[in-house]
Design an enzyme around this catalytic site. Structure first.
Site, PDB file in Angstrom:
ATOM      1  N   HIS A   4      -0.125  -4.195  -2.532  1.00 40.56           N
ATOM      2  CA  HIS A   4       0.429  -2.984  -1.926  1.00 40.56           C
ATOM      3  C   HIS A   4      -0.627  -2.001  -1.447  1.00 40.56           C
ATOM      4  O   HIS A   4      -0.295  -0.872  -1.098  1.00 40.56           O
ATOM      5  CB  HIS A   4       1.338  -2.255  -2.919  1.00 40.56           C
ATOM      6  CG  HIS A   4       2.701  -2.854  -3.057  1.00 40.56           C
ATOM      7  ND1 HIS A   4       3.743  -2.570  -2.205  1.00 40.56           N
ATOM      8  CD2 HIS A   4       3.190  -3.750  -3.951  1.00 40.56           C
ATOM      9  CE1 HIS A   4       4.818  -3.247  -2.571  1.00 40.56           C
ATOM     10  NE2 HIS A   4       4.513  -3.970  -3.631  1.00 40.56           N
ATOM     11  N   LYS A  40       6.680  12.323   0.877  1.00 42.63           N
ATOM     12  CA  LYS A  40       6.085  11.114   0.302  1.00 42.63           C
ATOM     13  C   LYS A  40       5.179  11.547  -0.837  1.00 42.63           C
ATOM     14  O   LYS A  40       4.967  12.746  -1.044  1.00 42.63           O
ATOM     15  CB  LYS A  40       5.306  10.330   1.353  1.00 42.63           C
ATOM     16  CG  LYS A  40       4.244  11.155   2.080  1.00 42.63           C
ATOM     17  CD  LYS A  40       3.550  10.347   3.178  1.00 42.63           C
ATOM     18  CE  LYS A  40       4.445  10.170   4.386  1.00 42.63           C
ATOM     19  NZ  LYS A  40       4.835   8.789   4.612  1.00 42.63           N
TER      20      LYS A  40
END
Length: 826
Positions: free
Chosen positions: A361, A549
């Site tokens: 990721h 975010k």
């Protein structure tokens, strides 16, 4: 009683809710609090889910279906009640039933805390994947930790982030089931004694003088959409093997008496303890081994109930390691196969390397997890022995393939420089290594993991991330969901590619007007939330420019706020200039130990205090920081956003999924060509996005050559220089000239960091300013903007997690769909 809409029994449901209030709280429904009604409704829903849950598991057993175990430190599930009702296709029916009881379902949903098991995109992706697996009829378990406290609840006090405990289990979790019968023991530390089995002659390894905890699973149902499939999220709680040692207490050793209990409590206390010190690192490693060991013990026991040959485990089990956090699964599976099941090394290695797969990721090397060897070997002595042997054998392979190239050993070995490099172990042992966006995967292959790719290219593949439209459109934006269904039918709920049928409506003026009216209503809804929670009046007719975010330097919230400071200077200097009103909305949590990220939050709030209270600008600019950003308020933000800020430094964002949620809800991307933004622009067209900044290759080239000199830009752009200087001149700090010195130094002072402006904020600033001007120009043209917004929704079909899961199934897991028959009422 069936809960699905085709057989929903309204009166029975109402009676069940009333009975639950009576049984749980000894009250009549009229006396119950909203929290008590939430509990009663949830238990009524769970009662029905359990019928399907039992049927699903029975079908899996009957078909002997291969199952994927998705191992993740995070599952950011969000609220369960509304999502379960959506997927049971009974949301509207339940809402109507409750209305007849004078109960507002929205109020009841708000009583539920967000399941606090995750932090950001990685955890939310895991939740979307579980939703898609169930909806697509694939057998799956999510495996994680039942944290007593989540990441943290974020409070903003005097502009600063303050972390408070997120006691999400305070009122209990009605959707979980404690599974005491599947408890496992997990051991830490001690010493390893080696001996030979006198009968078989095999080496045996015995762990002695260890500490241990009891892992107790709690199962949460994962309901598939409209198909009666219910999969399982299994999260592990830790308990002491012996809660209280009376013998120790009687001897006066009070500390020893509760030592085990404290060990267990610490392991599951909090998601991501601060690990910038030794004790924090030790706790994080304990957490990882704890849930992995318990999960692997459980899956092996489950397999052995119906299968005799453990050497064929991989035929029925796939283990997906979500980032490096669960990578200890590799040596732990080896330990269980060798020490417990009696396989030899080669047999165990074959099983492990055909069972474990790894998702990467991150592109940034510092985020690829590494553990100090002394910590790892002390805490997990047998696991460390196994890692040493994996590493020894792999180094032999490297030397055989690259004779004389010892630099390859340094770059690729698991154990090097006093560290255990977990990503290397995941790649060596995993049969699949995937990135999460096409650009990300190419950078991994060409940069960070280049040596591994050259040695074993067959392992590498891409699986671009996705999101579940059932959470982020059907539930999060009901007005738009109903409109889409009215226009093209409801097939999009399980096949998001059908949204492309909206493209023919983009030139329909009436359709565009309806679409934009829905956006306006969602902006009104968000403005109401902001007024209630922030006390700020925002104009729903202004441009809602949203960046929500996790807060990290590479995501460049700092670039955003510096641009707002620039705009404020422009408006103050030129009050007569034409300027379309803007509302800039931020939402972000910074990790507790990440000081520069926390300073950025303070700066955003300080600028907001100045700008929002300056009457001379006539409300042209407003800044809002949404406190405690989480799934429930994210749904409001995605539905209301006009502009999606995706402005990470190119080459740094692996994928992003917020960008997909904004796109689905009709907000065009303002961003760099980074992560999945690249694929978003391919789908929607460059004319329907606002792209700026350095390319990934340009950033990489600069980095390979030592960076660039931001001071040159600083002295040659006086408007930008003034903005940077305002970090130090007290404009936004009440005259304090040192409050933002660290941020200032990070941009200009090479002595403060490895190099100044690591994330190219000054380099990209002017390009960002120009892109923002294009946003304003486009927004002023109502026809053009409505087409851009509609095209984003119409072109978002690729970015469903359903598509991503089908790719995982086809290329990695090799699962088969299992249908579940409708449960007939007695």
């Amino acid at each position: 009683m069936l809960m699905y809409s085709d057989s929903f029994e309204k009166e029975t449901f109402k009676e069940t809710v009333k009975d639950n209030v009576k049984a749980l709280f000894r009250k009549q429904i009229e006396e119950a609090t909203p929290q008590q009604i939430f509990q009663a409704v949830s238990y009524a829903v769970k009662e029905i889910i359990i019928d399907d849950w039992l049927t699903t598991q029975a079908e899996y057993r009957k078909k002997d279906a291969k199952t994927v175990y998705y191992m993740s430190m995070e599952f950011l599930m969000g609220r369960a009640l509304g999502n379960n009702l959506i997927n049971m296709t009974a949301y509207k029916e339940v809402r109507e039933a409750l209305e007849e009881m004078n109960i507002d379902l929205n109020v009841i949903e708000d009583q539920e805390p967000d399941a606090a098991l995750g932090n950001g995109g990685l955890g939310r992706l895991a939740a979307c994947f579980l939703d898609s697996l169930a909806t697509l009829n694939y057998p799956a378990y999510g495996c994680g930790i039942r944290y007593r406290y989540g990441m943290f609840k974020q409070k903003i006090e005097n502009g600063y982030q303050v972390e408070t405990p997120d006691d999400w289990l305070k009122e209990g979790n009605p959707f979980e089931l404690r599974r005491e019968e599947y408890a496992k023991e997990v051991r830490f530390g001690g010493t390893i004694r080696f001996e030979k089995d006198p009968e078989t002659g095999k080496d045996t390894f015995i762990q002695e003088n260890y500490e241990s905890v009891r892992a107790v699973p709690y199962d949460m149902p994962i309901v598939g959409y409209g198909n009666h499939v219910v999969n399982t999220l299994r999260i592990w709680d830790a308990e002491a093997i012996t809660n209280f040692s009376l013998d120790s207490f009687d001897r006066g050793d009070y500390h020893k008496a509760v030592e085990q209990e404290n060990l267990a409590k610490r392991i599951v206390d909090v998601l991501y303890p601060n690990d910038n010190h030794y004790a924090g690192k030790e706790l994080r490693l304990k957490q990882q081994y704890f849930f992995i060991s318990a999960s692997l013990q459980a899956l092996i026991a489950k397999y052995k109930k119906h299968h005799d040959d453990i050497r064929k485990l991989y035929e029925k089990v796939a283990i997906q390691m979500n980032d490096t956090h669960p990578t200890v699964a590799v040596p732990e599976l080896m330990r269980l196969l060798i020490d417990v099941e009696g396989l030899d090394w080669e047999e165990a290695w074959e099983v492990t390397t055909k069972t474990c797969a790894y998702t990467n990721h991150t592109i940034m090397a510092e985020a690829l997890e590494k553990w100090p060897m002394d910590l790892f070997s002390r805490l997990l002595p047998r696991i460390f022995q196994i890692v040493q042997e994996i590493d020894r054998r792999f180094i032999s392979e490297i030397r055989a393939k690259y004779p004389g190239q010892e630099e390859k050993v340094e770059k690729m070995s698991i154990l090097w420089g006093g560290q255990v490099r977990m990503a290397h172990m995941a790649i060596i042992a995993g049969y699949s290594v995937n990135g999460v966006a096409r650009l990300h995967t190419e950078i991994l292959k060409g940069q960070e993991l280049k040596d591994f790719y050259e040695m074993m290219p067959e392992k590498f593949n891409n699986k671009t991330n996705g999101i579940t439209q059932r959470r982020f459109l059907l539930h999060g934006n009901p007005l738009l969901a109903d409109w889409v269904t009215g226009r093209i039918g409801d097939g999009w709920i399980t096949d998001l590619s059908k949204l492309e049928n909206l493209k023919v409506l983009v030139n329909d003026e009436q359709a565009r007007r309806e679409f934009m009216q829905i956006k306006y209503k969602n902006k009104v809804r968000l403005a109401k939330y902001i007024k209630e929670h922030n006390g700020i009046n925002v104009d729903p007719r202004s441009i809602f420019d949203v960046q929500v975010k996790r807060l990290h330097e590479y995501k460049r919230q700092l670039l955003n706020i510096l641009h707002i400071m620039y705009l404020y200077n422009q408006i103050k200097e030129h009050p007569e200039m034409s300027f379309y009103p803007r509302t800039f909305i931020f939402g972000a949590k910074a990790a507790a130990g990440y000081l520069r990220a926390k300073e950025t939050i303070k700066l955003i709030n300080s600028v907001a205090d100045v700008v929002n209270n300056d009457r001379s600008i006539n409300g042209k600019l407003k800044i809002v920081f949404i406190e405690d950003y989480r799934v429930s308020n994210a749904e409001l933000l995605f539905a209301a956003a006009d502009v999606s800020e995706q402005i990470s430094t190119a080459s740094k964002e692996a994928s992003g999924t917020g960008n997909m949620k904004f796109m689905l809800n009709g907000a065009p991307t303002l961003g760099t060509m980074d992560g999945a933004n690249v694929e978003i622009v391919e789908e929607v067209g460059a004319e329907n996005a606002f792209i700026f900044g350095l390319s990934s290759q340009e950033v990489i080239n600069y980095e390979n050559n030592g960076g660039y000199n931001p001071v040159d830009i600083y002295f040659n752009d006086w408007e930008l220089k003034r903005v940077i200087d305002q970090l130090m001149d007290g404009t936004y700090s009440g005259g304090d000239h040192n409050m933002y010195r660290n941020l200032y130094n990070s941009l200009l002072n090479t002595q403060c960091t490895d190099r100044a402006d690591t994330y190219f904020i000054l380099k990209d600033f002017r390009s960002y300013v120009e892109a923002q001007k294009k946003v304003e120009a486009a927004y002023r043209d109502e026809n053009r903007w409505s087409k851009i917004a509609m095209m984003n929704t119409a072109c978002s079909g690729k970015f469903t997690s359903d598509r991503t899961i089908e790719e995982y199934v086809k290329d990695i897991w090799k699962l088969e769909k299992v249908g579940v028959s409708l449960v007939q009422p007695e």
